[in-house]
Motif scaffolding. Structure first.
Motif, PDB file in Angstrom:
ATOM      1  N   UNK A  53      24.295  29.485  -7.601  1.00 23.69           N
ATOM      2  CA  UNK A  53      25.474  28.731  -8.030  1.00 23.69           C
ATOM      3  C   UNK A  53      26.658  28.905  -7.091  1.00 23.69           C
ATOM      4  N   UNK A  54      26.813  30.112  -6.574  1.00 27.92           N
ATOM      5  CA  UNK A  54      27.948  30.354  -5.686  1.00 27.92           C
ATOM      6  C   UNK A  54      27.887  29.440  -4.455  1.00 27.92           C
ATOM      7  N   UNK A  69      32.225  28.018 -13.871  1.00 30.21           N
ATOM      8  CA  UNK A  69      31.992  28.553 -15.224  1.00 30.21           C
ATOM      9  C   UNK A  69      30.803  29.497 -15.238  1.00 30.21           C
ATOM     10  N   UNK A  70      31.004  30.644 -15.829  1.00 30.94           N
ATOM     11  CA  UNK A  70      29.904  31.607 -15.997  1.00 30.94           C
ATOM     12  C   UNK A  70      30.291  32.535 -17.141  1.00 30.94           C
ATOM     13  N   UNK A  71      29.361  32.763 -18.086  1.00 28.30           N
ATOM     14  CA  UNK A  71      29.712  33.609 -19.232  1.00 28.30           C
ATOM     15  C   UNK A  71      29.902  35.087 -18.871  1.00 28.30           C
ATOM     16  N   UNK A  72      29.414  35.490 -17.695  1.00 29.35           N
ATOM     17  CA  UNK A  72      29.546  36.904 -17.329  1.00 29.35           C
ATOM     18  C   UNK A  72      31.028  37.221 -17.087  1.00 29.35           C
ATOM     19  N   UNK A 110      36.607  35.559 -10.501  1.00 27.58           N
ATOM     20  CA  UNK A 110      36.443  36.083  -9.127  1.00 27.58           C
ATOM     21  C   UNK A 110      36.080  34.956  -8.151  1.00 27.58           C
ATOM     22  N   UNK A 111      35.120  34.093  -8.561  1.00 22.22           N
ATOM     23  CA  UNK A 111      34.690  32.995  -7.675  1.00 22.22           C
ATOM     24  C   UNK A 111      35.845  32.005  -7.476  1.00 22.22           C
ATOM     25  N   UNK A 126      22.441  27.179 -14.107  1.00 22.58           N
ATOM     26  CA  UNK A 126      22.257  28.232 -15.112  1.00 22.58           C
ATOM     27  C   UNK A 126      20.758  28.561 -15.216  1.00 22.58           C
ATOM     28  N   UNK A 127      20.385  29.628 -15.935  1.00 26.12           N
ATOM     29  CA  UNK A 127      18.952  29.935 -16.071  1.00 26.12           C
ATOM     30  C   UNK A 127      18.168  28.722 -16.572  1.00 26.12           C
TER      31      UNK A 127
END
Ligand SMILES: NC(=O)c1ccc[n+]([C@@H]2O[C@H](COP(=O)([O-])OP(=O)(O)OC[C@H]3O[C@@H](n4cnc5c(N)ncnc54)[C@H](O)[C@@H]3O)[C@@H](O)[C@H]2O)c1
Length: 337
Positions: free
Chosen positions: A15-16, A35-38, A44-45, A74-75
């Motif tokens: 994704x990055x 967007x990332x749930x982590x 940070x990105x 996403x997965x």
């Protein structure tokens, strides 16, 4: 020119790269949000790429009227839900392979895409890799005559972590699917039956997920051609992706292991650097496929790798998985090409 305003969902191994390409390298695209749930990852990105929008909740992209398109990285197990939500909210979609994990899900997402008149491109980036792209042109020009045999080889020395394997759908859906797609594309024919085998030779944790680290699939095409696909996650030397098409008037080989075009000679012998991983091998292809997606949206044209192509490759991967599990040849009834 109107900018296509995008959000990238999922900022892991791949994704990055998509986010960076959209933020810094693609004319006609504007990255509005990541967007990332982590916890902390999206922030940070966003900071690294110099954009204001970030969130831990994908719904923020679907509900944002300023966003035209979402890039789903996403997965694999989440793709169906993400595509259906994106289509329902009128967002165009770039989704990583495999399009979904099951054929029922693929049918559902294709229906949602059609109903909402959405453009969808699936991330089979080999079609945009300069070598595979050139091979397609040469085959179409007739340089090798009629293609009669396909050989695909995907060897990776880096096995992903268990957290990825668990949601990946297994080696046929996750890795060999790239070869199944490029086989259909280059042979210009559908696969009508497969026979697959597989073994765990090194990474014993894969057995817990019914997965393997070495696999072989034989293919029969609708036009009478044949092929084979070798897939492994235990290459002891690097990241090795190659292909070969035998035709009635010649043979075309695609890809090499060489990272830089240099050769080192010493008294110990002669060496060259081997490509270590997928971002090194397919950096250009990831950029070019995204350029193609943005251009398709800008120009109102159909992308080269549609949701239907995503389903066709998935059908082969599911048939290969069934064949591996049952030891039997599996027929595929749908013909797309
Ligand atoms: N085309 C290729 O060459 C290629 C290469 C690698 C991965 N992929 C595909 O890309 C997808 C992601 O793979 P990866 O290797 O980057 O995985 P990864 O596990 O490294 O990253 C997935 C990311 O998605 C995030 N995530 C999880 N659930 C989410 C949700 N509901 N919404 C938003 N983000 C969520 C995770 O926190 C993680 O950061 C998979 O479908 C995989 O098959 C394709």
């Amino acid at each position: 020119m109107t900018q296509i305003r995008c959000a990238v969902l999922g900022l892991g191994r791949l994704g990055y790269w998509h986010a960076e390409n959209l933020a810094t390298k693609i004319r006609g695209a504007q990255l509005l949000s990541v967007i990332d749930p982590m916890e902390g990852r999206a922030e940070q990105v966003a900071r690294e790429l110099g954009i204001d929008g970030y969130s831990t909740n994908p719904d923020d992209a679907f509900n944002n009227p300023d966003i035209d398109a979402v890039v789903i990285v996403t997965p694999t197990s989440t793709h169906a839900e993400m595509i259906k939500k994106a289509a329902a909210s009128g967002k165009h979609i770039f989704v990583e392979k495999p399009i979904t994990q099951t054929l029922a899900e693929a049918d559902e997402v294709i229906e949602a895409i059609r109903k909402n008149n959405i453009v969808c491109q699936v991330g089979f980036m080999r079609r945009f890799d300069p070598a595979y792209y050139e091979a397609k042109k040469r085959i179409e020009k007739g340089d090798i005559g009629q293609p009669i045999y396909f050989k695909g080889l995907s060897r990776d020395g880096n096995v992903p972590p268990a957290s990825f394997i668990k949601h990946s759908g297994g080696i046929y859906l996750d890795v060999a699917i790239h070869d199944y797609d490029i086989a259909r594309y280059l042979m210009n024919a559908d696969v009508v039956s497969v026979q697959a085998t597989g073994n765990v030779l090194q990474h014993s944790f894969l057995s817990e997920y019914g997965d393997v680290d070495q696999a072989l699939t034989t293919l029969q095409f609708s036009n009478g051609a044949a092929g084979d696909v070798e897939t492994m996650r235990i290459a002891p030397y690097g990241y090795d992706i190659r292909g070969e098409i035998v035709g009635t008037e010649g043979v075309l080989t695609i890809g090499s292991m060489r990272q830089h075009n240099i050769q080192l000679y010493t008294f110990a012998g002669s060496t060259y650097d081997i490509i270590p991983d997928f971002p090194s091998k397919f950096k250009d292809a990831y950029l070019l496929e995204m350029v193609h997606f943005i251009e398709s949206l800008t120009n109102g044209t159909k992308p080269d790798c549609t949701a239907e192509d995503g389903k066709a490759a998935l059908e082969i991967a599911i048939a290969a998985t069934d064949s591996f599990k049952t030891g039997k040849l599996v027929q595929i009834n749908t013909v797309h090409v």
